[in-house]
Design an enzyme around this catalytic site. Structure first.
Site, PDB file in Angstrom:
ATOM      1  N   ASP A  37       0.717  -1.271  -0.075  1.00 46.42           N
ATOM      2  CA  ASP A  37      -0.132   0.018   0.110  1.00 46.42           C
ATOM      3  C   ASP A  37       0.877   1.286  -0.013  1.00 46.42           C
ATOM      4  O   ASP A  37       0.061   2.381   0.054  1.00 46.42           O
ATOM      5  CB  ASP A  37      -1.013   0.002   1.094  1.00 46.42           C
ATOM      6  CG  ASP A  37      -1.978  -0.812   0.881  1.00 46.42           C
ATOM      7  OD1 ASP A  37      -2.533  -1.088  -0.277  1.00 46.42           O
ATOM      8  OD2 ASP A  37      -2.681  -1.699   1.937  1.00 46.42           O
TER       9      ASP A  37
ATOM     10  N   ASP B 176      -6.298  -4.775  -6.199  1.00 47.44           N
ATOM     11  CA  ASP B 176      -6.086  -3.247  -5.689  1.00 47.44           C
ATOM     12  C   ASP B 176      -4.575  -2.633  -5.966  1.00 47.44           C
ATOM     13  O   ASP B 176      -4.212  -1.433  -6.088  1.00 47.44           O
ATOM     14  CB  ASP B 176      -6.441  -3.031  -4.198  1.00 47.44           C
ATOM     15  CG  ASP B 176      -7.283  -3.971  -3.753  1.00 47.44           C
ATOM     16  OD1 ASP B 176      -7.609  -4.982  -4.183  1.00 47.44           O
ATOM     17  OD2 ASP B 176      -8.198  -3.607  -2.553  1.00 47.44           O
TER      18      ASP B 176
END
Ligand code: GLY
Length: 392
Positions: A118, A178
């Site tokens: 992330d 993602d």
């Protein structure tokens, strides 16, 4: 009296005058003045939220009036600064820039955090937005350092960046859709530094995802688990969807956005083809509601009595403005415009009586975990603001 008219009475013409002067007004000219007022007031609440170097507002449980705040290691930690930078670009109001400059360093140390993929969301949504406004070497350095960190999670045998380190008893090498979003950090770092390594890794990751993450109907799986010894696919599964074979709405948004963005940097027609195919699936599926805001999962058997996900709609709308630019396919433009028009109403804008740094209600974060269901969530706002900028 509904929420909009109640609010319009309170705000009156003062806000209307402000709205007419702002850049935002010119991007949303098809909406009523009252919805515009409502939006302006919500934006202002972001400005008023005090800077806290320990925690960032991520979402809110309206019933208990609880704002969920997170530390920089949370995947969402770059969005608040990003929202403020984008509001500055939309309005030209220097107050947003001042506040954005204070919030941007919040996610800085994440550029060295190797614990999850992330780093792209955390660093690029804050420092990447900052760089669009100010050409500072410090911003470039943080982005390049973040890219270096993200590359440590790449495995050449698998041909992909490892997404998560948890659930090691279940997965060997999980890669989630993602993760396509994090590639923007790598592509940009190559542009900034001249080091081709970042872009090469991004391309390998995108190619592996292209090969394994999509179904025949062009919807995508959430999680692909790989065998790191052989690079073979072990499992096609989910964490945030209804089940392994369902269609998690935000995941489809990440896929279309990720492949459209990868096309921007590479001009590889295979990426454009996949982005178009998945976009087509999304906007023509029988379970997409008329107003364009999807249920959190297209295959939730509870539909139509199921939670919506505004964030999936804003991610997709932002992606489709860009995809329209490459294809001139008007159906993409029509969907994105519809989402913006739908959201600019008292049905989706967060109740004006609630003093919190969010713009929209009705996003769904993690339904299987019963976490953040039908709530304001910060990244829905981020991609909405980005969509407004892209439409402009
Ligand atoms: N990237 C995590 C999510 O979309 O919930």
């Amino acid at each position: 009296m509904n929420k909009v008219s109640f609010f319009a009475l309170i705000l009156g013409f003062a806000l209307l005058a402000t709205a007419c002067k702002s850049g935002i007004n010119s991007t949303t000219k098809n909406t009523s003045a009252t919805a515009q007022d409502l939006l302006e007031a919500r934006y202002k609440m972001l400005l008023d939220y005090p800077v806290d170097s320990m925690s960032m507002p991520r979402s809110m449980t309206i019933k208990t009036n609880d704002i969920k705040k997170v530390p920089s290691r949370d995947w969402t930690s770059g969005f608040f600064a990003g929202n403020l930078w984008q509001l500055y670009r939309l309005t030209g109001n220097a107050e947003y820039k001042k506040q954005a400059e204070k919030w941007t360093p919040f996610s800085k140390k994440e550029s060295a955090n190797k614990n999850s993929h992330d780093v792209g969301f955390k660093v690029y949504c804050s420092y990447g937005e900052a760089l669009k406004v100010e050409n500072k070497q410090e911003y470039k350095d943080v982005i390049t350092k973040g890219a270096e960190t993200l590359c440590t999670r790449f495995d050449a045998k698998v041909g992909a960046i490892r997404s998560w380190d948890f659930n090691k008893d279940i997965w060997d090498y999980p890669v989630i859709i993602d993760n396509m979003m994090n590639l923007e950090l790598l592509f940009e770092a190559t542009k900034l530094s001249g080091n081709k390594k970042y872009q090469d890794i991004a391309i390998q990751h995108a190619n592996t995802t292209l090969k394994n993450q999509f179904r025949e109907d062009n919807s995508c799986y959430h999680v692909i688990d790989y065998d790191p010894k052989t690079g073979a696919v072990r499992k096609k599964t989910t964490l945030q969807g209804y089940n392994d074979d369902s269609v998690w709405a935000r995941g489809q948004g990440w896929a279309v956005y990720g492949f459209t963005m990868s096309y921007r940097y590479t001009k590889d027609p295979a990426y454009l083809k996949q982005a178009e195919a998945t976009a087509q699936f999304f906007i023509t599926d029988k379970n997409l509601p008329e107003d364009g805001i999807p249920y959190w999962d297209f295959r939730d058997p509870a539909i139509p009595n199921s939670a919506r996900d505004v964030s999936a709609a804003t991610v997709m709308a932002s992606a489709l403005y860009e995809l329209y630019g490459y294809t001139k396919n008007k159906t993409y433009l029509a969907y994105a415009d519809k989402v913006i028009a739908t959201l600019e109403s008292d049905k989706y804008i967060l109740d004006p009586k609630i003093n919190a740094p969010f713009i929209f209600d009705h996003s769904t974060g993690n339904w299987p975990k019963h976490d953040e269901i039908d709530e304001p969530i910060i990244y829905a706002d981020y991609y909405f603001l980005e969509a407004l900028l892209r439409r402009k």
